[in-house]
Each structure stands twice: as structure tokens, then as C-alpha cells.
Motif scaffolding. Structure first.
Motif, PDB file in Angstrom:
ATOM      1  N   LYS A 103     -33.989  -3.406  14.578  1.00 42.65           N
ATOM      2  CA  LYS A 103     -33.812  -4.299  15.729  1.00 42.65           C
ATOM      3  C   LYS A 103     -33.195  -5.609  15.265  1.00 42.65           C
ATOM      4  N   GLU A 104     -32.151  -6.042  15.968  1.00 39.94           N
ATOM      5  CA  GLU A 104     -31.529  -7.331  15.659  1.00 39.94           C
ATOM      6  C   GLU A 104     -32.326  -8.444  16.326  1.00 39.94           C
ATOM      7  N   TYR A 105     -32.482  -9.553  15.602  1.00 38.20           N
ATOM      8  CA  TYR A 105     -33.153 -10.740  16.132  1.00 38.20           C
ATOM      9  C   TYR A 105     -32.148 -11.877  16.224  1.00 38.20           C
ATOM     10  N   PRO A 106     -32.388 -12.840  17.124  1.00 41.51           N
ATOM     11  CA  PRO A 106     -31.508 -14.020  17.181  1.00 41.51           C
ATOM     12  C   PRO A 106     -31.709 -14.890  15.944  1.00 41.51           C
ATOM     13  N   LEU A 107     -30.632 -15.419  15.412  1.00 38.87           N
ATOM     14  CA  LEU A 107     -30.728 -16.283  14.233  1.00 38.87           C
ATOM     15  C   LEU A 107     -31.467 -17.583  14.533  1.00 38.87           C
ATOM     16  N   GLU A 108     -31.585 -17.948  15.797  1.00 38.31           N
ATOM     17  CA  GLU A 108     -32.275 -19.195  16.161  1.00 38.31           C
ATOM     18  C   GLU A 108     -33.787 -19.010  16.271  1.00 38.31           C
ATOM     19  N   GLU A 109     -34.270 -17.784  16.173  1.00 39.06           N
ATOM     20  CA  GLU A 109     -35.716 -17.547  16.256  1.00 39.06           C
ATOM     21  C   GLU A 109     -36.403 -18.107  15.015  1.00 39.06           C
ATOM     22  N   GLU A 110     -37.542 -18.735  15.239  1.00 43.18           N
ATOM     23  CA  GLU A 110     -38.301 -19.311  14.123  1.00 43.18           C
ATOM     24  C   GLU A 110     -39.333 -18.324  13.601  1.00 43.18           C
ATOM     25  N   ILE A 111     -39.502 -18.342  12.276  1.00 43.72           N
ATOM     26  CA  ILE A 111     -40.567 -17.565  11.646  1.00 43.72           C
ATOM     27  C   ILE A 111     -41.200 -18.440  10.567  1.00 43.72           C
ATOM     28  N   THR A 112     -42.381 -18.032  10.155  1.00 47.52           N
ATOM     29  CA  THR A 112     -43.072 -18.741   9.078  1.00 47.52           C
ATOM     30  C   THR A 112     -43.107 -17.829   7.859  1.00 47.52           C
ATOM     31  N   ARG A 113     -42.664 -18.370   6.730  1.00 43.17           N
ATOM     32  CA  ARG A 113     -42.692 -17.646   5.460  1.00 43.17           C
ATOM     33  C   ARG A 113     -43.193 -18.618   4.408  1.00 43.17           C
ATOM     34  N   GLU A 114     -44.221 -18.202   3.688  1.00 44.63           N
ATOM     35  CA  GLU A 114     -44.786 -19.040   2.624  1.00 44.63           C
ATOM     36  C   GLU A 114     -45.082 -20.453   3.135  1.00 44.63           C
ATOM     37  N   ASN A 115     -45.760 -20.543   4.268  1.00 41.74           N
ATOM     38  CA  ASN A 115     -46.173 -21.806   4.889  1.00 41.74           C
ATOM     39  C   ASN A 115     -45.011 -22.698   5.314  1.00 41.74           C
ATOM     40  N   THR A 116     -43.820 -22.136   5.453  1.00 41.03           N
ATOM     41  CA  THR A 116     -42.654 -22.891   5.902  1.00 41.03           C
ATOM     42  C   THR A 116     -42.117 -22.239   7.170  1.00 41.03           C
ATOM     43  N   THR A 117     -41.968 -23.036   8.225  1.00 38.35           N
ATOM     44  CA  THR A 117     -41.409 -22.526   9.471  1.00 38.35           C
ATOM     45  C   THR A 117     -39.966 -22.997   9.591  1.00 38.35           C
ATOM     46  N   LYS A 118     -39.069 -22.023   9.739  1.00 36.39           N
ATOM     47  CA  LYS A 118     -37.638 -22.288   9.882  1.00 36.39           C
ATOM     48  C   LYS A 118     -37.050 -21.229  10.793  1.00 36.39           C
ATOM     49  N   THR A 119     -35.818 -21.471  11.215  1.00 33.28           N
ATOM     50  CA  THR A 119     -35.092 -20.431  11.937  1.00 33.28           C
ATOM     51  C   THR A 119     -34.525 -19.446  10.915  1.00 33.28           C
ATOM     52  N   PHE A 120     -34.200 -18.252  11.395  1.00 26.14           N
ATOM     53  CA  PHE A 120     -33.547 -17.291  10.510  1.00 26.14           C
ATOM     54  C   PHE A 120     -32.240 -17.877   9.971  1.00 26.14           C
ATOM     55  N   ARG A 121     -31.525 -18.651  10.805  1.00 28.28           N
ATOM     56  CA  ARG A 121     -30.264 -19.271  10.364  1.00 28.28           C
ATOM     57  C   ARG A 121     -30.514 -20.182   9.168  1.00 28.28           C
ATOM     58  N   GLU A 122     -31.609 -20.950   9.195  1.00 25.78           N
ATOM     59  CA  GLU A 122     -31.928 -21.836   8.073  1.00 25.78           C
ATOM     60  C   GLU A 122     -32.298 -21.031   6.831  1.00 25.78           C
ATOM     61  N   PHE A 123     -33.065 -19.962   6.995  1.00 22.95           N
ATOM     62  CA  PHE A 123     -33.408 -19.114   5.851  1.00 22.95           C
ATOM     63  C   PHE A 123     -32.160 -18.458   5.255  1.00 22.95           C
ATOM     64  N   LYS A 124     -31.185 -18.122   6.113  1.00 21.10           N
ATOM     65  CA  LYS A 124     -29.962 -17.457   5.646  1.00 21.10           C
ATOM     66  C   LYS A 124     -29.222 -18.298   4.617  1.00 21.10           C
ATOM     67  N   LYS A 125     -29.336 -19.616   4.717  1.00 19.95           N
ATOM     68  CA  LYS A 125     -28.650 -20.515   3.784  1.00 19.95           C
ATOM     69  C   LYS A 125     -29.160 -20.366   2.349  1.00 19.95           C
TER      70      LYS A 125
END
Length: 140
Positions: A103-125
Motif C-alpha cells: 500500500k502506498e502512503y502519502p509522503l506528508e503522513e507523520e510517523i514516529t520512529r525511535e522517539n522521533t516524529t517526522k513525515t515520510f518526506r523528512e525521513f526520505k532525506k
């Protein structure tokens, strides 16, 4: 109204390859200024030259998306890839099994990973090469 520079920044951010190359071409030819508002005429461009730029892609612009691939009833892998097909192939190579779904998700959706919340777009960087595994989400 956006300036040409602001529009170019947005086009790069959202990986809109044709628009990026049209703007760059028009800037290089002096048909527009980066300070103009973005209401410009694409017919001012040499379409064959822009087509060549798009095909050669010297800036290496490729639209990368995020996919959730279900490994089992509880585990989902988030993979950055250029297409669903590429994400599935990467999953199969990495985990030696086919995903239960993709399933594709929007890059603007926020998730939390290792106590850091960012958008997928920010993680992609954080990645240079794609496809890339962002991580696993485990449902309880």
C-alpha cells in the motif's frame, strides 16, 4: 502568487521533473526571472530541448514514494521506492518472501520512529539510494 524561485523550490521538493526542467530552461534562456511571479508561458520554451533535459535528467530527479508491505499479520515494512513493483521486488530480495499486500502512503503522513516524529518526506532525506528500507512497524 509564488515567485519562479519558490515554484522551482516546490517542484524540486515534490520531484516534479518536467516542471523543474521547464523552469530551469526558461531561466537559462532569460525568458523568465526567478523573482517573477510564476504565471509564465511554457510556450516560450524550446520543447525539444526541455524533452532532452528530461530524458538526460542531469539533476537525477526521480519521484520516490513510500510503501507499506505486509510481511505477516503483525509486521509491516516501510520501503521507499520509485514504484510499487520496485518496492515488492526489494521486499522479496530482502525477506525472501512475497508481501501479503503493498500500500502506498502519502509522503506528508507523520510517523514516529525511535522517539522521533517526522513525515515520510523528512525521513526520505536520510537516504541517498533507493529502494530503501525505512523500518518495520509491528501491530500489537
Amino acid at each position: 502568487m509564488l515567485t519562479v524561485k519558490e515554484l522551482l523550490d516546490e517542484a524540486i521538493k515534490y520531484e516534479e521533473k518536467p516542471l523543474v526542467y521547464y523552469i530551469i530552461h526558461l531561466l537559462q534562456k532569460g525568458k523568465i526571472s526567478e523573482y517573477d511571479d510564476s504565471n509564465f508561458d511554457l510556450d516560450l520554451a524550446d520543447h525539444e530541448e526541455v524533452k532532452r533535459l528530461i530524458e538526460e535528467n542531469p539533476l537525477k530527479i526521480e519521484k520516490v514514494r513510500i510503501y507499506s508491505l505486509k510481511k505477516n499479520q503483525k509486521q509491516f515494512m516501510f520501503i521507499f521506492a520509485k514504484s510499487e513493483h520496485e518496492a515488492i521486488e526489494f521486499f522479496v530480495r530482502k525477506f525472501r518472501q512475497k508481501p501479503l499486500n503493498c500500500k502506498e502512503y502519502p509522503l506528508e503522513e507523520e510517523i514516529t520512529r525511535e522517539n522521533t516524529t517526522k513525515t515520510f518526506r523528512e525521513f526520505k532525506k536520510e537516504f541517498i539510494d533507493f529502494p530503501a528500507l525505512l523500518g518495520m512497524f509491528e501491530r500489537s
